[in-house]
Design an enzyme around this catalytic site. Structure first.
Site, short mmCIF file in Angstrom:
data_model
loop_
_atom_site.label_atom_id
_atom_site.label_comp_id
_atom_site.label_asym_id
_atom_site.label_seq_id
_atom_site.Cartn_x
_atom_site.Cartn_y
_atom_site.Cartn_z
N THR A 89 0.99 -1.43 0.02
CA THR A 89 0.14 0.10 -0.24
C THR A 89 0.98 1.33 0.01
O THR A 89 0.47 2.05 -0.89
CB THR A 89 -0.87 0.05 1.20
OG1 THR A 89 -2.00 -1.12 1.04
CG2 THR A 89 -1.61 1.32 1.14
N ASN A 114 -5.76 -8.73 -8.21
CA ASN A 114 -5.86 -9.55 -6.93
C ASN A 114 -7.30 -10.32 -6.82
O ASN A 114 -7.29 -11.24 -6.21
CB ASN A 114 -5.53 -8.74 -5.65
CG ASN A 114 -6.44 -7.45 -5.93
OD1 ASN A 114 -6.36 -6.73 -6.57
ND2 ASN A 114 -7.24 -7.03 -4.72
N GLN A 132 0.47 -8.97 -6.57
CA GLN A 132 0.19 -10.34 -7.00
C GLN A 132 0.99 -11.16 -7.87
O GLN A 132 0.98 -12.36 -7.81
CB GLN A 132 -1.26 -10.32 -7.32
CG GLN A 132 -2.37 -9.76 -6.27
CD GLN A 132 -2.72 -10.71 -5.33
OE1 GLN A 132 -2.33 -11.90 -5.20
NE2 GLN A 132 -2.91 -10.30 -4.17
N SER A 143 5.08 -6.49 -2.18
CA SER A 143 4.75 -6.65 -0.71
C SER A 143 5.10 -8.11 -0.25
O SER A 143 5.39 -8.86 -1.00
CB SER A 143 3.24 -6.54 -0.48
OG SER A 143 2.79 -6.78 0.91
N CYS A 161 -10.48 -6.53 0.97
CA CYS A 161 -10.97 -5.00 1.44
C CYS A 161 -12.43 -4.67 1.37
O CYS A 161 -12.91 -3.99 2.01
CB CYS A 161 -10.20 -4.13 0.47
SG CYS A 161 -8.36 -4.42 0.54
C1 LIG Z 1 -2.24 -7.19 -1.21
C2 LIG Z 1 -2.03 -6.05 -2.16
C3 LIG Z 1 -1.71 -4.59 -2.06
C4 LIG Z 1 -1.49 -4.17 -0.48
O1 LIG Z 1 -0.28 -4.86 -0.06
P1 LIG Z 1 -0.12 -4.59 1.69
O2 LIG Z 1 1.22 -5.16 1.75
O3 LIG Z 1 -1.05 -5.68 2.03
O4 LIG Z 1 -0.41 -3.17 2.06
C5 LIG Z 1 -1.73 -3.73 -3.13
N1 LIG Z 1 -1.74 -4.46 -4.13
C6 LIG Z 1 -2.32 -5.50 -4.52
C7 LIG Z 1 -2.66 -6.16 -6.00
C8 LIG Z 1 -2.39 -6.51 -3.44
O5 LIG Z 1 -2.91 -7.60 -3.65
#
Ligand SMILES: *Cc1c(COP(=O)(O)O)cnc(C)c1O
Length: 389
Positions: free
Chosen positions: A72, A151, A179, A199, A325
């Site tokens: 994020t 996602n 992802q 992430s 979310c």
């Molecule tokens: C999970 C996700 C995020 C956010 O990542 P976090 O580390 O949980 O804040 C952003 N973009 C996509 C496509 C995700 O799947």
């Protein structure tokens, strides 16, 4: 009761070796990486090692990886940073209707501050048509941001082709590859992208750590202000154990990428075949060909996804409706809506995501329970229809 987790796109468990690598950095190796004495230097070295491990997974140079608190934050930093850096060049940003909220809500924030954002439509399989992108570019466009892998529906975008269009027009290209990481080969040099969000917790690493790839030469305003960490680009004492864990998870993902993709996609295909053969009126959303190896987003007609989710939960099965979310609200998924799927069908959709620990026996159990719940709910809904409820 059997417990089956099929929500690996929401998050993943930390792998044993990842946790082992992290533990010393909570206790004896606790030094502040900015400190000059020995235990500080050891922490710094650990961070630099992790930077190399993450860089290798996407074929970046070590210096192009900047650790953040999450995917994020990486998304926010990209779009808010470019908006600031290039504010004298233009005020137009192009993204898509199916981005993660980390990108969409950052863009909505910028709209309140004088920026214009184009949210591109996608094809029925969730792919961006390169012609649609070309048509949206203006001489004020400063950033194009298109996610690598969605996602919810798992659709993989033609990133190389889209990034080439941005380059032709001299526009910065960002992709949210959260992802994609560990599920699709990523080579930032070959793709020609400028900024990439990552992430750790989606690749069997810890929560609360992410990274932004910033191609050498790209200017990007800071998002966090304070100390001189991360080459003065991202202030704040580093999440040392988290970063070490991210590095280890990236190393494992690199070493086992082909094997992981093969295993997970075979299990996913088996699951979809079983569901389709045992349950009627099921359709798959997204693209068959360009798809995250572990993703099955399925619509079960005539029933509510929420009801299915709760029943499956009682049977020890964890799945999601749309994205994690939006799971707290009844607002239909913005991604499925962008595919022009009718609202009733959106409400009957579930996302199953298979991961490394998943077994065939797990999937057999889920199919069995799913067939039962679909039957039950469809009976209720046909009774309710004939009685006019
Ligand atoms: C999970 C996700 C995020 C956010 O990542 P976090 O580390 O949980 O804040 C952003 N973009 C996509 C496509 C995700 O799947």
């Amino acid at each position: 009761m059997r417990q089956v987790y099929l929500d690996y796109s929401a998050t993943t468990p930390v792998k044993e070796d990842v946790m082992k690598a992290m533990i010393p950095y909570f206790t004896e190796m606790f030094g502040n990486p900015s400190s000059l004495y020995t235990i500080g230097a050891a922490s710094r070295e650990a961070i630099e090692k992790a930077r190399g491990q993450v860089a290798k997974l996407i074929n970046a140079q070590d210096k192009e990886i900047f650790f953040t608190s999450s995917g994020t934050e990486a998304d926010n930093w990209s779009v808010l940073g470019i908006a600031d850096t290039l504010k004298n060049k233009g005020n137009h940003i192009i993204t898509t209707k199916i981005e993660h909220h980390a990108m969409l809500h950052s863009c909505e924030y910028l709209e309140k501050h004088g920026y214009e954002v184009t949210y591109l439509e996608v094809e029925p399989d969730g792919r961006v048509n390169p012609e649609t992108l070309k048509a949206a570019i203006t001489d004020r466009t400063i950033l194009i941001s298109i996610m690598f892998v969605n996602n919810e529906i798992g659709t993989i975008q033609p990133i190389k082709e889209l990034a080439a269009i941005a380059k032709e027009h001299g526009i910065i290209f960002h992709t949210d590859a959260v992802q994609a990481l560990g599920n699709v080969p990523i080579d930032v040099k070959d793709l020609g992208v400028d900024l990439v969000s990552l992430s750790a917790h989606k690749i069997y690493g810890p929560k609360g750590v992410g990274a932004l790839y910033i191609r050498k030469g790209i200017r990007l305003s800071n998002y966090m202000h304070g100390g001189a960490q991360e080459s003065k680009k991202r202030a704040g004492t580093e999440n040392l154990p988290g970063i070490v864990g991210f590095g280890k998870a990236a190393e494992i993902a690199y070493e086992h990428l082909d094997e992981h993709i093969k295993k997970v996609s075979e299990l996913r295909d088996y699951f979809v075949d079983q569901v389709m053969s045992k349950i009627e009126n099921v359709t798959m959303n997204g693209s068959r060909e360009f798809r995250h190896p572990g993703n099955a987003n399925l619509t079960f007609e005539y029933i509510e996804g929420e009801a299915m989710l709760l029943y499956l939960d009682m049977k020890g099965i964890a799945v999601s409706t749309g994205s994690a979310c939006s799971s707290a609200s009844l607002v239909p998924s913005h991604v499925l809506s962008a595919l022009n799927i009718p609202v009733e069908k959106i409400h009957g959709s579930l996302r199953f995501t298979v991961g490394d620990p998943t077994t065939k026996e797990d999937l057999d159990y889920v199919v069995e329970q799913l067939a039962e719940v679909v039957n039950k709910l469809r009976n209720i809904s046909s009774v309710s229809k004939t009685k006019g409820w």
